[in-house]
Design a protein around this motif. Structure first.
Motif, short mmCIF file in Angstrom:
data_model
loop_
_atom_site.label_atom_id
_atom_site.label_comp_id
_atom_site.label_asym_id
_atom_site.label_seq_id
_atom_site.Cartn_x
_atom_site.Cartn_y
_atom_site.Cartn_z
N PRO A 1 -59.72 36.98 -22.71
CA PRO A 1 -60.20 36.54 -21.39
C PRO A 1 -59.12 36.50 -20.32
CG PRO A 1 -60.18 34.72 -22.97
CD PRO A 1 -59.94 35.96 -23.75
N ASP A 2 -57.87 36.38 -20.71
CA ASP A 2 -56.78 36.32 -19.73
C ASP A 2 -56.16 37.67 -19.44
OD1 ASP A 2 -57.07 33.52 -19.56
OD2 ASP A 2 -55.76 33.21 -21.30
N ASP A 3 -56.60 38.71 -20.16
CA ASP A 3 -56.08 40.06 -19.94
C ASP A 3 -56.80 40.69 -18.75
OD1 ASP A 3 -54.78 42.50 -20.32
OD2 ASP A 3 -56.34 43.23 -21.68
N ALA A 4 -56.09 41.50 -17.98
CA ALA A 4 -56.69 42.14 -16.80
C ALA A 4 -57.75 43.16 -17.19
CB ALA A 4 -55.60 42.80 -15.96
N GLY A 5 -57.58 43.82 -18.34
CA GLY A 5 -58.54 44.82 -18.78
C GLY A 5 -58.33 46.15 -18.10
N ARG A 6 -58.88 47.22 -18.73
CA ARG A 6 -58.71 48.56 -18.19
C ARG A 6 -59.72 49.49 -18.85
NH1 ARG A 6 -56.02 47.37 -22.42
NH2 ARG A 6 -55.33 48.89 -23.97
N MET A 7 -59.97 50.62 -18.21
CA MET A 7 -60.83 51.65 -18.80
C MET A 7 -59.96 52.60 -19.62
SD MET A 7 -63.85 50.81 -17.71
CE MET A 7 -64.79 52.22 -18.27
N VAL B 1 -65.41 37.46 -20.75
CA VAL B 1 -65.14 38.45 -21.79
C VAL B 1 -64.27 37.83 -22.88
CG1 VAL B 1 -64.00 40.65 -22.29
CG2 VAL B 1 -65.36 40.39 -20.20
N ILE B 2 -64.71 37.97 -24.12
CA ILE B 2 -63.91 37.52 -25.27
C ILE B 2 -62.95 38.63 -25.68
CG2 ILE B 2 -63.99 36.81 -27.68
CD1 ILE B 2 -66.74 35.60 -27.11
N LYS B 3 -63.50 39.83 -25.84
CA LYS B 3 -62.68 41.00 -26.15
C LYS B 3 -63.51 42.26 -25.92
CE LYS B 3 -59.71 43.17 -29.61
NZ LYS B 3 -59.15 43.12 -30.97
N ASP B 4 -62.96 43.22 -25.22
CA ASP B 4 -63.61 44.51 -24.97
C ASP B 4 -65.02 44.33 -24.42
OD1 ASP B 4 -61.25 45.59 -25.90
OD2 ASP B 4 -62.02 46.05 -27.89
N LEU B 5 -66.02 44.64 -25.25
CA LEU B 5 -67.42 44.60 -24.82
C LEU B 5 -68.12 43.31 -25.24
CD1 LEU B 5 -68.33 48.28 -25.80
CD2 LEU B 5 -67.51 47.45 -23.59
N VAL B 6 -67.38 42.38 -25.82
CA VAL B 6 -67.95 41.12 -26.31
C VAL B 6 -67.78 40.04 -25.25
CG1 VAL B 6 -67.89 39.37 -28.13
CG2 VAL B 6 -67.40 41.77 -28.69
N VAL B 7 -68.87 39.39 -24.88
CA VAL B 7 -68.81 38.29 -23.91
C VAL B 7 -69.35 37.02 -24.54
CG1 VAL B 7 -69.03 39.86 -21.94
CG2 VAL B 7 -71.08 38.78 -22.90
N ASP B 8 -68.95 35.89 -23.97
CA ASP B 8 -69.40 34.58 -24.43
C ASP B 8 -70.70 34.23 -23.71
OD1 ASP B 8 -69.85 31.97 -25.14
OD2 ASP B 8 -67.89 31.23 -24.48
N ARG B 9 -71.81 34.22 -24.44
CA ARG B 9 -73.11 33.92 -23.85
C ARG B 9 -73.60 32.51 -24.21
NH1 ARG B 9 -75.92 39.59 -25.54
NH2 ARG B 9 -74.39 39.36 -27.20
N SER B 10 -72.67 31.62 -24.54
CA SER B 10 -73.07 30.27 -24.92
C SER B 10 -73.70 29.50 -23.77
CB SER B 10 -71.88 29.51 -25.50
OG SER B 10 -70.82 29.44 -24.58
N ALA B 11 -73.53 29.98 -22.53
CA ALA B 11 -74.22 29.34 -21.40
C ALA B 11 -75.72 29.37 -21.61
CB ALA B 11 -73.85 30.05 -20.09
N PHE B 12 -76.24 30.43 -22.19
CA PHE B 12 -77.67 30.50 -22.51
C PHE B 12 -78.06 29.41 -23.50
CE2 PHE B 12 -79.09 35.16 -21.54
CZ PHE B 12 -78.93 34.91 -20.19
N ASP B 13 -77.21 29.17 -24.48
CA ASP B 13 -77.51 28.14 -25.47
C ASP B 13 -77.62 26.77 -24.80
OD1 ASP B 13 -77.38 30.05 -27.49
OD2 ASP B 13 -75.25 29.72 -27.81
N ARG B 14 -76.73 26.51 -23.86
CA ARG B 14 -76.74 25.21 -23.19
C ARG B 14 -77.97 25.05 -22.30
NH1 ARG B 14 -71.20 26.52 -23.30
NH2 ARG B 14 -71.23 27.45 -21.21
#
Length: 246
Positions: free
Chosen positions: A13-19, A109-122
């Motif tokens: 989540p703290d990485d800038a990310g890139r294509m 983003v947790i890593k690459d294409l994986v995101v944290d969707r726990s907001a839906f759970d809440r």
């Protein structure tokens, strides 16, 4: 088939990310999109590279885990289809395919294409339930329900919580997801005692999570793999207004 993949890579989540560009070679048209990524990852592992991280589980289009944006469209351009059920025969040989994660502030983003969707759970935890024991399934005729209401409740209940509606919405709104979870209970007798308090609690939680507001652009229902109709949002808004009026 041979494809060029432009994949979003982000180590955390703290990485800038890139294509990053990869080649997907000798891809069978009968593969699913995730099977194609599996083949690419096997090659990356053999070459000593870090495989592409992506969410998946049932691969049958019913769990909602496999969310990613393909060529700018959540789950890809095939209507009413999850990523895991999208097949490579829908792409042209030699095509360039861009793959990105869901992009919304409440989905870090947790890593690459994986995101944290726990907001839906809440949001669901805030009120997406009935607080009385449901018991075993009653006889079909014991609680009369109008067929129109039963059909609409079932349509809303098909939501798999994948998050495509949020990814497609220009406002990053979770209104379609929240409305589906509210509406399928609001239309049934078991959901009536807490109908208004449920709507207020879940909408307030949705806002607290940082999702944007709905402006009726309709992008959410256009990409929803289960075709949740836009009028579920109208049902949610109606119950929310009534709850606040009281």
């Amino acid at each position: 088939m041979n494809l060029t993949l432009r994949v979003w890579r982000q180590s955390g989540p703290d990485d800038a990310g890139r294509m990053v560009t990869y080649r997907a070679e000798d891809v069978s048209p009968d593969m699913s999109f995730l099977e194609m990524l599996d083949v690419v990852n096997e090659r990356l592992i053999l070459e000593g590279d870090d495989p592409i991280a992506f969410d998946h589980d049932c691969r049958e289009g019913i769990c909602g885990m496999c969310g990613m944006v393909i060529n700018g469209v959540a789950h890809g351009e095939q209507r009413a289809t999850t990523t895991c059920q999208l097949h490579m025969r829908h792409f042209e040989d030699g095509a360039v395919v861009t793959i990105e994660p869901w992009r919304a502030a409440p989905f870090p983003v947790i890593k690459d294409l994986v995101v944290d969707r726990s907001a839906f759970d809440r949001i669901v935890q805030a009120g997406g339930f009935v607080s009385v024991p449901a018991g075993s399934a009653p006889d079909a005729h014991s609680v009369p329900v109008r067929k129109e209401d039963a059909d609409a409740a079932f349509d809303a209940a098909t939501c798999i919580g994948c998050g495509a509606c949020v990814a497609a919405c220009p406002n990053g709104s979770a209104s379609l997801f929240t409305a589906a979870k509210i509406t399928h209970l609001a239309l049934l007798p078991q959901g009536q005692p807490e109908r208004l308090s449920r709507a207020k609690a879940m909408v307030d939680q949705m806002d607290a999570e940082g999702f944007g507001g709905c402006t009726n652009t309709g992008e959410c229902t256009a990409v929803c793999p289960k075709g949740i109709p836009l009028d579920t949002i109208a049902q949610m808004n109606s119950d929310y207004l009534k709850a606040n009026a009281k």
